[in-house]
Write a protein that holds these residues in place. Structure first.
Motif, PDB file in Angstrom:
ATOM      1  N   THR A   3       0.844  -1.191   0.000  1.00 53.65           N
ATOM      2  CA  THR A   3       0.000   0.000   0.000  1.00 53.65           C
ATOM      3  C   THR A   3       0.876   1.238   0.000  1.00 53.65           C
ATOM      4  O   THR A   3       2.012   1.215   0.493  1.00 53.65           O
ATOM      5  CB  THR A   3      -0.927   0.048   1.221  1.00 53.65           C
ATOM      6  N   THR A   5       0.557   5.454   0.878  1.00 58.65           N
ATOM      7  CA  THR A   5      -0.282   6.452   1.523  1.00 58.65           C
ATOM      8  C   THR A   5       0.308   7.842   1.369  1.00 58.65           C
ATOM      9  O   THR A   5       1.465   8.083   1.703  1.00 58.65           O
ATOM     10  CB  THR A   5      -0.443   6.138   3.016  1.00 58.65           C
ATOM     11  N   GLN A   6      -0.498   8.735   0.847  1.00 60.71           N
ATOM     12  CA  GLN A   6      -0.124  10.153   0.771  1.00 60.71           C
ATOM     13  C   GLN A   6      -1.109  10.905   1.653  1.00 60.71           C
ATOM     14  O   GLN A   6      -2.296  10.941   1.371  1.00 60.71           O
ATOM     15  CB  GLN A   6      -0.179  10.651  -0.672  1.00 60.71           C
ATOM     16  N   SER A   7      -0.596  11.508   2.706  1.00 63.06           N
ATOM     17  CA  SER A   7      -1.468  12.080   3.726  1.00 63.06           C
ATOM     18  C   SER A   7      -1.870  13.528   3.454  1.00 63.06           C
ATOM     19  O   SER A   7      -2.689  14.084   4.183  1.00 63.06           O
ATOM     20  CB  SER A   7      -0.783  11.999   5.089  1.00 63.06           C
ATOM     21  N   CYS A  23       5.066  10.747   1.797  1.00 60.51           N
ATOM     22  CA  CYS A  23       4.585   9.454   1.311  1.00 60.51           C
ATOM     23  C   CYS A  23       5.088   8.360   2.234  1.00 60.51           C
ATOM     24  O   CYS A  23       6.273   8.351   2.616  1.00 60.51           O
ATOM     25  CB  CYS A  23       5.084   9.200  -0.105  1.00 60.51           C
ATOM     26  N   THR A  24       4.215   7.459   2.623  1.00 62.48           N
ATOM     27  CA  THR A  24       4.640   6.263   3.331  1.00 62.48           C
ATOM     28  C   THR A  24       4.100   5.061   2.577  1.00 62.48           C
ATOM     29  O   THR A  24       3.125   5.159   1.831  1.00 62.48           O
ATOM     30  CB  THR A  24       4.121   6.234   4.775  1.00 62.48           C
ATOM     31  N   TYR A  25       4.735   3.943   2.770  1.00 60.55           N
ATOM     32  CA  TYR A  25       4.318   2.736   2.058  1.00 60.55           C
ATOM     33  C   TYR A  25       4.474   1.534   2.979  1.00 60.55           C
ATOM     34  O   TYR A  25       5.151   1.607   4.015  1.00 60.55           O
ATOM     35  CB  TYR A  25       5.140   2.558   0.770  1.00 60.55           C
ATOM     36  N   GLY A 104      -0.287   5.929  -4.856  1.00 61.07           N
ATOM     37  CA  GLY A 104      -1.041   6.565  -3.791  1.00 61.07           C
ATOM     38  C   GLY A 104      -2.189   7.373  -4.380  1.00 61.07           C
ATOM     39  O   GLY A 104      -2.363   7.413  -5.603  1.00 61.07           O
ATOM     40  N   LYS A 105      -2.945   8.039  -3.516  1.00 67.20           N
ATOM     41  CA  LYS A 105      -4.104   8.789  -3.997  1.00 67.20           C
ATOM     42  C   LYS A 105      -3.741  10.162  -4.541  1.00 67.20           C
ATOM     43  O   LYS A 105      -4.571  10.836  -5.142  1.00 67.20           O
ATOM     44  CB  LYS A 105      -5.141   8.926  -2.874  1.00 67.20           C
TER      45      LYS A 105
END
Lengths: 113, 113
Positions: A3, A5-7, A23-25, A104-105
């Motif tokens: 996954t 994730t872009q917060s 960005c985290t993954y 990510g989104k």
């Protein structure tokens, strides 16, 4: 499953300033690739920068650089001396050996004059 | 050199119809991948083809199919269209599989009414 994730859904900065996109993954893989893609309103997905996980040195491309923290599974993008043309959606993405890119989104970045 | 090309640029279809999207990779590129990008989201992997064989498939229903031709161009077919299939469909090509950079085309905007 991997996954990304872009917060930060949206960010705005003044022209010439420096901005950092987060960005985290999540993955159990040891070897993989990380990317930042830019998608302007023209829709064309453009590769900004790429990082191989086995390389400890952070990738740089002119005004773009990354901070890759493998243990923390973090991969941020820094844009220095931002320009109006940097306005776009930015996608963080992950890929292992199988060519399947997981995006990510996105973060919508506005560079203000 | 020409980049990845996709046709058509835009397409409007009615629910229940069938659609075929086309992609021509960069000359010499043997791998083609397809992604679906719903408005406001990051692209999602649909298929990857290499040397005319399917190498990967994302979490999409059997209504989605694809093929790659001897000249490495590719078609994405979607049967029994649903409103939720409305999206930007992106094609990406790479020289080989694995660690090679993927280059994206401008996409086909599909609207299902």
């Amino acid at each position: 499953a991997q996954t990304v994730t872009q917060s930060q859904p949206e960010m705005s900065v003044q022209e010439a300033e420096t901005v950092t996109l987060s960005c985290t993954y999540d993955t159990s893989e040891n070897n993989y690739y990380l990317f930042w893609y830019k998608q302007p309103p023209s829709r064309q997905m453009i590769l900004v920068i790429r990082q191989e996980a086995y390389k400890q040195q952070n990738a740089t491309e002119n005004r773009f650089s990354v901070n890759f923290q493998k243990a923390a599974k973090s991969f941020s993008l820094k844009i220095s001396d931002s320009q109006l043309g940097d306005t776009a959606m930015y996608f963080c993405a992950f890929m292992k050996w199988d060519d399947k890119i997981i995006f990510g989104k996105g973060t919508r970045l506005h560079i203000l004059p | 050199d020409a980049g990845v090309t996709q046709s058509p640029t835009h397409l409007i279809k009615t629910r229940g119809q069938h659609v075929t999207l086309r992609c021509s990779p960069i000359s010499g590129h043997k791998s083609v991948s397809w992604y679906q990008q719903v408005l406001g989201q990051g692209p999602q992997f649909i298929f990857q083809y290499y040397e005319k064989e399917e190498r990967g498939r994302g979490n999409f229903p059997d209504r989605f199919s694809a093929r790659q031709f001897p000249n490495y161009s590719s078609e994405l077919n979607v049967n029994a269209l649903l409103l939720g299939d409305s999206a930007l469909y992106l094609c990406a090509s790479s020289l080989e599989t694995g660690k090679y950079e993927q280059y994206f085309g401008p996409g086909t905007r599909l609207t299902v009414t």
